[in-house]
Design a protein around this motif. Structure first.
Motif, PDB file in Angstrom:
ATOM      1  N   GLY A 116      -5.409  -3.385  -4.119  1.00  0.00           N
ATOM      2  CA  GLY A 116      -4.970  -2.752  -2.888  1.00  0.00           C
ATOM      3  C   GLY A 116      -3.744  -3.454  -2.329  1.00  0.00           C
ATOM      4  N   SER A 123       0.832  -1.199   0.000  1.00  0.00           N
ATOM      5  CA  SER A 123       0.000   0.000   0.000  1.00  0.00           C
ATOM      6  C   SER A 123       0.868   1.251   0.000  1.00  0.00           C
ATOM      7  CB  SER A 123      -0.899  -0.014   1.242  1.00  0.00           C
ATOM      8  OG  SER A 123      -1.749   1.107   1.251  1.00  0.00           O
ATOM      9  N   THR A 160      -6.053   2.141  -3.490  1.00  0.00           N
ATOM     10  CA  THR A 160      -7.007   1.117  -3.920  1.00  0.00           C
ATOM     11  C   THR A 160      -7.476   0.321  -2.715  1.00  0.00           C
ATOM     12  OG1 THR A 160      -5.755   0.970  -5.993  1.00  0.00           O
ATOM     13  CG2 THR A 160      -7.363  -0.770  -5.544  1.00  0.00           C
ATOM     14  N   SER A 161      -8.772   0.074  -2.645  1.00  0.00           N
ATOM     15  CA  SER A 161      -9.348  -0.605  -1.480  1.00  0.00           C
ATOM     16  C   SER A 161      -8.936  -2.068  -1.431  1.00  0.00           C
ATOM     17  CB  SER A 161     -10.874  -0.504  -1.505  1.00  0.00           C
ATOM     18  OG  SER A 161     -11.394  -1.284  -2.565  1.00  0.00           O
TER      19      SER A 161
END
Length: 360
Positions: free
Chosen positions: A94, A12, A66-67
């Motif tokens: 993600g 991340s 991004t999730s």
């Protein structure tokens, strides 16, 4: 379905999504005859991000992380003077998924499948991890300590999680290991902290398993702009080296594709030449007969010879097209070779197009 697939591995905040944005930002308008095109839906999404990148300031101008549950497949086509070279899928997700395997098994399985089927693996290393210590330090002992801080930071916050996925990539490509490409993002932030050659030393120690016999490894430092972080991230967007990483993946895969095409066309041409030879022998035989010459057979053989010669000419035309496109990609990488590092069998070397290029 795309011609090939590339996978980017990164945690991340490592810049995977921003790289996709920067790649399209630079290439949608063209670079020395090369352009990237994509689907209307993807283009709209990326164009909205591009507008925010141009119009906003601060960190809000960049795409949000991004999730954990998101897995997006971007499909692109690289063209040269409007002639398609190769299509490729680029998967984004993600980065926390690499840590939280059990929390989203579906996305985790998609990542593993992407790794297994990719023809190039991209390792995203957050340049911010190398922003430790003093800039332009002159004290030798302090330089040594700062270098160790930067190395340990990359080991703990990147390599420790990524190395197992690299091993999976190597295992699933035992017969012919494709290139592994390190993309060091946010190079504008870390460039003033690093000594000459330090970035390569960090990569070789933190990811030592890939710098060995039988591997082709590249390292490219990229940025959305050398001064983009100025004045609270309001600097100009001027992508730096963004096109190089995916050009490297394209080059290796397109070279393999062209070699396969040449092998196929050579077989087709040899078959055509054998047919021409048989037809010509039949014509000679009929013409040498004293009587009962079969003129229908002569005409049929003459038409067959004409058709096979047209096939050979068309195959040569096709091969010349692929040769031109491949040389264009190779020449672009040669032109840019001062801005990336190449390691063959663990040793740094200059990028030169392989000898197979001359056989196409």
């Amino acid at each position: 379905m795309a011609d090939t697939r590339f996978t980017g591995l990164g945690l991340s905040g490592s810049g995977k999504t921003c790289y996709v944005l920067g790649m399209y930002y630079e290439m949608c308008v063209g670079l020395r005859g090369f352009t990237l095109t994509t689907t209307n839906q993807t283009a709209s999404k990326l164009e909205n991000w591009m507008d925010e990148l141009d119009e906003k300031s601060g960190k809000e101008r960049f795409p949000a992380g991004t999730s954990l549950t998101e897995f997006t497949n971007y499909s692109f086509m690289l063209n040269y003077h409007n002639e398609p070279i190769m299509s490729f899928d680029w998967n984004d997700y993600g980065g926390r998924t690499l840590h939280s395997r059990e929390d989203n098994q579906e996305v985790f399985e998609k990542i593993n499948d992407s790794i297994d089927t990719s023809t190039a693996l991209y390792i995203f290393v957050d340049g911010d991890l190398m922003c430790k210590g003093e800039k332009h330090c002159q004290n030798k002992e302090q330089i040594k300590q700062d270098r160790m801080k930067r190395l340990n930071n990359v080991k703990r916050k990147c390599a420790r999680s990524i190395n197992s996925y690299i091993s999976s990539f190597v295992s699933s490509h035992e017969e012919a290991l494709p290139p592994i490409i390190f993309v060091i993002t946010k190079a504008d932030l870390c460039k003033d902290y690093l000594e000459d050659g330090e970035m390569e030393d960090i990569l070789k120690e933190a990811f030592s398993s890939v710098f060995g016999k039988g591997t082709i490894v590249y390292a490219v430092a990229v940025s959305l702009g050398n001064n983009i972080s100025d004045d609270n991230y309001s600097g100009e967007v001027e992508p730096v080296n963004i096109h190089i990483p995916f050009f490297l993946g394209i080059f290796h895969e397109f070279l393999n594709r062209c070699l396969g095409i040449k092998k196929y066309l050579d077989r087709e041409n040899n078959h055509a030449r054998e047919t021409i030879s048989r037809c010509q022998s039949a014509i000679d035989h009929e013409n040498n007969r004293w009587f009962f010459t079969d003129y229908n057979r002569i005409n049929q053989c003459a038409k067959q010879i004409q058709a096979e010669n047209l096939n050979i000419a068309e195959n040569e035309k096709q091969l010349q097209k692929y040769r031109t496109l491949l040389n264009a990609v190779a020449n672009e990488l040669v032109r840019s070779s001062a801005f990336f590092k190449m390691f063959l069998d663990g040793k740094e070397t200059e990028f030169t197009p392989p000898s197979e290029l001359n056989s196409i």
